[in-house]
Design an enzyme around this catalytic site. Structure first.
Site, PDB file in Angstrom:
ATOM      1  N   CYS A   8       0.837  -1.209   0.000  1.00  0.00           N
ATOM      2  CA  CYS A   8       0.000   0.000   0.000  1.00  0.00           C
ATOM      3  C   CYS A   8       0.873   1.261   0.000  1.00  0.00           C
ATOM      4  CB  CYS A   8      -0.920  -0.020   1.217  1.00  0.00           C
ATOM      5  SG  CYS A   8      -2.337   1.072   1.010  1.00  0.00           S
ATOM      6  N   ASP A 127      -6.716  -3.138  10.673  1.00  0.00           N
ATOM      7  CA  ASP A 127      -5.581  -2.233  10.876  1.00  0.00           C
ATOM      8  C   ASP A 127      -5.532  -1.822  12.344  1.00  0.00           C
ATOM      9  OD1 ASP A 127      -3.426  -0.634  10.259  1.00  0.00           O
ATOM     10  OD2 ASP A 127      -4.509   0.696   8.896  1.00  0.00           O
TER      11      ASP A 127
END
Ligand SMILES: O=C(O)c1ccccc1NCC(=O)[C@H](O)[C@H](O)COP(=O)(O)O
Length: 210
Positions: A8, A127
């Site tokens: 990412c 996350d």
């Protein structure tokens, strides 16, 4: 099963190309202006144009307006959208693209309930939770909080790097892992050697007997 890998926060064509060459399944492009990894639609278009086929392009947004998403989709060939804020399931589903929902693992999160609420998502990306920081924190959460029966549709994120990803996979057995800060030399600048070490570790641990 092969653990999928998403890198990412790619901002440069050469980093996207390197991620693909090293074996990443997906790359993430951050369309959140407050992020040090944010890129414009024009920059994102340049990154996607540099990729070989069969690498999934994921656009990341944090509580965007519909217009913001539509503007990016009109210019950038995104395969999937990752919603990283407080978007409702109805909002996530309105863009005619498969989507992931990020869940920040604060103490009060009921993962089973989130799974049910976002059942139309392709998966949940878990996350770390830090107040006032929507993502890319470089922090881990307690992986023991992921129930084994949910692992198959989980993208595990938060503070992963080449030294801890093997333990994370052994603990959670997620469908995919997602990394950003752990493979950077500076925010938004990926380090090919760190990406290679990370991907090598994923491949090493998944080949070990469980
Ligand atoms: O990367 C950012 O700056 C960011 C900002 C706002 C929302 C999400 C953001 N990043 C998401 C990711 O890069 C990953 O999905 C995830 O948060 C893991 O990041 P890291 O802990 O750095 O590996």
């Amino acid at each position: 099963m092969r653990t999928r890998i998403k890198i990412c926060g790619i901002t440069r064509p050469e980093d996207g190309r390197a991620a693909a060459r090293l074996g990443a399944d997906a790359i993430g492009l951050v369309f959140y202006a407050n992020s040090p990894r944010a890129l414009t639609p024009a920059q994102a278009e340049a990154v996607t144009a540099a990729l070989p086929p069969f690498v999934t392009t994921v656009g990341l947004f944090v509580d965007p307006s519909p217009d913001e998403v539509e503007t990016v989709l009109a210019r950038v060939p995104l395969d999937m959208i990752q919603f990283h804020g407080d978007e409702t399931p109805e909002f996530c589903a309105r863009f005619d693209r498969p989507w992931l929902k990020a869940v920040r693992m604060r103490e009060t999160v009921d993962l089973q309930a989130e799974m049910e609420r976002y059942r139309r998502a392709r998966g949940l990306l878990l996350d770390a939770y830090q107040p006032d920081v929507p993502g890319g924190t470089g922090e881990c959460f307690d992986w023991r909080r992921v129930p084994p029966q949910l692992a198959h549709s989980i993208v595990l994120a938060g503070g992963l790097n080449a030294t801890n990803v093997a333990a994370a996979i052994q603990q959670v057995r997620p469908y995919a892992v997602d990394v950003s800060g752990g493979v950077e030399s500076a925010k938004g600048i990926k380090d090919a050697a760190k990406m290679a070490a990370f991907i090598g570790e994923v491949r090493r641990v998944e080949s070990e007997p469980t």
